[in-house]
Design a protein around this motif. Sequence first.
Motif, PDB file in Angstrom:
ATOM      1  N   SER A  36       0.842  -1.189   0.000  1.00  0.00           N
ATOM      2  CA  SER A  36       0.000   0.000   0.000  1.00  0.00           C
ATOM      3  C   SER A  36       0.882   1.247   0.000  1.00  0.00           C
TER       4      SER A  36
ATOM      5  N   GLU B 191     -11.441  -7.484  -3.932  1.00  0.00           N
ATOM      6  CA  GLU B 191     -11.387  -6.920  -2.584  1.00  0.00           C
ATOM      7  C   GLU B 191     -11.217  -5.406  -2.638  1.00  0.00           C
ATOM      8  N   PHE B 192     -10.384  -4.944  -3.558  1.00  0.00           N
ATOM      9  CA  PHE B 192     -10.195  -3.500  -3.688  1.00  0.00           C
ATOM     10  C   PHE B 192     -11.488  -2.827  -4.148  1.00  0.00           C
ATOM     11  N   THR B 193     -12.155  -3.415  -5.132  1.00  0.00           N
ATOM     12  CA  THR B 193     -13.395  -2.844  -5.660  1.00  0.00           C
ATOM     13  C   THR B 193     -14.453  -2.761  -4.576  1.00  0.00           C
TER      14      THR B 193
ATOM     15  N   VAL C 114     -10.009  -0.647 -12.492  1.00  0.00           N
ATOM     16  CA  VAL C 114      -9.223  -1.184 -11.387  1.00  0.00           C
ATOM     17  C   VAL C 114      -8.249  -2.216 -11.945  1.00  0.00           C
TER      18      VAL C 114
ATOM     19  N   GLY D 170      -9.151   2.645  -2.257  1.00  0.00           N
ATOM     20  CA  GLY D 170     -10.491   2.094  -2.315  1.00  0.00           C
ATOM     21  C   GLY D 170     -11.479   3.025  -1.660  1.00  0.00           C
TER      22      GLY D 170
ATOM     23  N   ARG E  66     -14.028  -2.088  -1.570  1.00  0.00           N
ATOM     24  CA  ARG E  66     -13.748  -0.986  -0.656  1.00  0.00           C
ATOM     25  C   ARG E  66     -14.053   0.380  -1.261  1.00  0.00           C
TER      26      ARG E  66
ATOM     27  N   GLU F  37      -3.122   4.526  -2.425  1.00  0.00           N
ATOM     28  CA  GLU F  37      -3.621   4.610  -1.061  1.00  0.00           C
ATOM     29  C   GLU F  37      -2.916   5.694  -0.269  1.00  0.00           C
TER      30      GLU F  37
ATOM     31  N   GLY G  59      -4.937  -0.658  -7.797  1.00  0.00           N
ATOM     32  CA  GLY G  59      -5.562   0.651  -7.686  1.00  0.00           C
ATOM     33  C   GLY G  59      -6.492   0.913  -8.835  1.00  0.00           C
TER      34      GLY G  59
ATOM     35  N   MET H  31      -5.333   3.687  -4.747  1.00  0.00           N
ATOM     36  CA  MET H  31      -5.031   2.459  -4.018  1.00  0.00           C
ATOM     37  C   MET H  31      -5.784   2.358  -2.699  1.00  0.00           C
TER      38      MET H  31
END
Length: 462
Positions: free
Chosen positions: A131, A218-220, A182, A439, A222, A421, A150, A437
């Motif tokens: 991150s 998992e990123f999507t 993403v 989310g 968030r 992030e 990201g 990054m």
Amino acid sequence: MASSDVVLGHSTFDALRLGRSAQMIVGRLLRFWDSKNIKKQGEFMGITLLFLDEKNSVIHGFIPAGRAPFYRPSLRAGSVVRVSRFEVARCTNMYKITDHPFVIRFIPQTTIAEVIENAPVINVEKFMLRSFDPLQALANTNLELPDVVGQIQRVVVYLSLWDDAASMFRGLIGSGDRTQTVMVVTTVNPKLFGGNLYLNSTPATKFYFDNTLEAISEFTARLDGPVQEAFTCIDTKEGIRKKEVLSIGELNKFISNSNEQEAEFICKARVVDVLQQNGWSFVSCTGCSRKLDKDGSSLRCNRCVNPNITGVINHPYLRYRVELLVDDGQDNATFVVFDKEMLKLTKQDAAALTLNEINGGGGVELPQCLKDLGGQDFVFQIRVTPFNFTPNHRTFTVSAIVDTIVPETFKTNAAELVQVEGGEASATGSNMTGINMTGGEEKEPNPSNAGGKGGVRKRTRE
């Protein structure tokens, strides 16, 4: 690579022992790439491979250049393979691409075979994701080449793509589902430059847009709201080549902190002096414009003249090569200006200027039009080449000179950025993409970063 439908007793990656032995592993070949030595003109060193086992552990392997032709035709990314009779060694502390302390080295006795049946259950992918904060800590250390996930949008982290990575990304953006913003980007080299975080691509860099991948899903999940819709990518035959504005200090810092890569920057500075120790012109070949070399009492172009033919260049040509000592108020440097740009400044070629000086009784002193450059402010477009990364570099080559900075030069397309992030939004420059990054919700642009730096540049890297 032969195929096999029998899996005998094998070691997991975490159970491997150092040294050469009859150990055997079974794993998924995630991806592989050519490794090159940029300090030796991109000399091919071998093939680097990434393997994933049933315990979700990743280790990398290496096939030396001499053995590469034997293994390359049968390597297939995504296949489950059995590798036996290899050497296990410790990884170096630099440029790590996995968290595993060991590397598998292929030796003449090594065999690799695809497992068709009865293979262990192994995940399709695994990434060494970092991150924003860890990326900042890794910047300029060359300790790791991590992966990032990201969303392409407005941001503050810059993803710089070079050579094959730049071409691959343009192809993916041009032909794929442009609503899939993403992505996972693998094996990047983080650098801090001008207060911004840059993620530079390497020959190992790959792009993944598949929303079924765990890292992307998992990123999507968030993200606050739906995934952004289509984005654009500026493109030219050479990739995106906008220019970034740097001070002389930042230019020197780029040379110190970056790997060997070509780039172009814009720098505003005042001419303090025209240096004379190396003269202001040179005799060039009319064929290739290179400087002629002395051959006894004659001049000769060693590039154009056939080595089987003895002779000299009959019609040499005088060209400008002017060294300017410039200062931007904080630092100074030597910029070298060649024929094309000097012609714009002096309005006459070097040969005519020399003749005028002789006819006017000026002798061998610096012509007045060159002396008059002192004290003038210019905007220089600087070309950084591999030469600038050598210990002996003392100068920067000027590729263009303008009187003012054109505002359009620094306009950026918000769709070209990558938010990472913890980062704030900011504009990019040349050939770049952006990733979120976190989310989370997109942050407001940082006014101090207006006209920021970055781009998807092109350059071979190991």
